[in-house]
Design an enzyme around this catalytic site. Structure first.
Site, mmCIF file in Angstrom:
data_model
loop_
_atom_site.group_PDB
_atom_site.id
_atom_site.type_symbol
_atom_site.label_atom_id
_atom_site.label_comp_id
_atom_site.label_asym_id
_atom_site.label_seq_id
_atom_site.Cartn_x
_atom_site.Cartn_y
_atom_site.Cartn_z
ATOM 1 N N ASP A 1 0.820 -1.281 -0.035
ATOM 2 C CA ASP A 1 0.048 -0.119 -0.092
ATOM 3 C C ASP A 1 0.777 1.242 0.061
ATOM 4 O O ASP A 1 2.068 1.169 0.288
ATOM 5 C CB ASP A 1 -0.858 -0.047 1.470
ATOM 6 N N ARG B 1 -0.690 9.400 -9.734
ATOM 7 C CA ARG B 1 -1.031 7.980 -9.264
ATOM 8 C C ARG B 1 -0.042 6.751 -10.013
ATOM 9 O O ARG B 1 0.385 5.991 -9.552
ATOM 10 C CB ARG B 1 -2.120 7.642 -8.891
ATOM 11 N N ASN C 1 -10.898 -2.598 -5.373
ATOM 12 C CA ASN C 1 -10.221 -1.734 -6.213
ATOM 13 C C ASN C 1 -10.821 -1.432 -7.587
ATOM 14 O O ASN C 1 -10.581 -0.730 -8.401
ATOM 15 C CB ASN C 1 -8.725 -2.294 -6.586
ATOM 16 N N SER D 1 -8.271 -4.659 5.121
ATOM 17 C CA SER D 1 -8.899 -4.709 3.962
ATOM 18 C C SER D 1 -9.230 -5.773 2.898
ATOM 19 O O SER D 1 -8.862 -5.925 1.645
ATOM 20 C CB SER D 1 -7.978 -3.738 2.786
#
Ligand code: IPE
Ligand code: IPE
Ligand code: MG
Length: 246
Positions: free
Chosen positions: A21, A34, A69, A197
């Site tokens: 992460d 990103r 995601n 998660s």
């Protein structure tokens, strides 16, 4: 003394799992998009794959893309899928040179055709490698995996292949995507977030958890060694008393 030599090779985690992460924040800190963070994240992947194989870790599982995601902006999802294909093409050599077998877990049918094809090719080419099993969690969610497991077992119960009284931990294990892998011994999460998660909920039941503030693209072999040294300082009691362990 360097960090690597502080590791006791007879007490390694058999199964190391990593929640990679912090790519986005890493890029943002640098004033970049990103995608730049994701690209640089692949360097850290190579670091931990090589580092883990060199140490003698048997199973390494990397959380690369979660079921959640899919809810990211379409362009980011596309970038990640493209990066998956290019990394597989590029890293097949690393896998072969290091005698590493690739596996993938998750709802793989959801992946774009091209990614699935590339993935299957690398899985096929590396299937006889035996030094380490590298598992990529792709379109993976632990709850999805558990639903899938319940369905598979239910069908067998319905067809009288399994009787409900005989359902135990090993039956569940055998129907998870992670069958054939050890229970997770050490779970690392980078970037300072302290949550799971939806990753390997069943498999981490007794894992040691290790959280670090390092953002994923900055993660190196040295950070891996630090995590393992910390793991080896912990006393894993599995419900027993300290006296029973020693
Ligand atoms: C991890 O980095 C990569 C994936 C989840 C695919 P992030 O993209 O989550 O980075 P942050 O958390 O936004 O910094
Ligand atoms: C978890 O990271 C998934 C992967 C590393 C692939 P996220 O960045 O998606 O997790 P949350 O949403 O912050 O919990
Ligand atoms: Mg994140």
């Amino acid at each position: 003394m360097d960090k690597k030599s502080k590791i006791q090779t007879d007490r390694l985690p058999k199964h190391l799992a990593i929640i990679m992460d912090g790519n986005g924040r890493w890029a943002k800190q640098k004033g970049m998009l990103r995608a730049f963070g994701h690209e640089n994240g692949t360097k850290a992947v190579r670091q931990v794959v090589e580092g883990s194989a060199e140490l003698g870790i048997e199973n390494l599982t990397l959380y690369a893309f979660s079921t959640e995601n899919w809810n990211r902006p379409k362009l980011e999802v596309q970038t990640l899928m493209k990066l998956l294909v290019s990394s597989l093409k590029k890293e097949i050599k690393t896998l072969q040179d290091n005698n590493i077998k690739l596996l993938a877990i998750g709802n793989l049918d959801e992946l774009p055709k091209k990614a699935r094809k590339e993935l299957n090719e690398v899985i096929e080419k590396t299937k006889d490698n035996s030094r380490m099993v590298l598992t990529l969690a792709l379109s993976y969610g632990s709850r999805e995996e558990l639903i899938n497991t319940v369905k598979k077992i239910s069908i067998k119960v319905k067809n009288n292949i399994i009787s409900p009284e005989n359902i135990d931990e090993s039956v569940i294990n055998e129907h998870l995507y992670t069958r054939n892998l050890h229970d997770v011994d050490l779970l690392i999460r980078t970037s300072g977030e302290q949550r799971i998660s939806n990753f390997l909920l069943w498999q981490i039941a007794y894992a040691e958890l290790y959280f670090t503030n390092v953002l994923w693209p900055d993660f190196t072999k040295e950070h891996l060694y630090e995590a393992i040294i910390e793991y080896q300082k912990r006393e894993r009691r599995f419900g027993k008393t300290s006296e029973q362990i020693n």
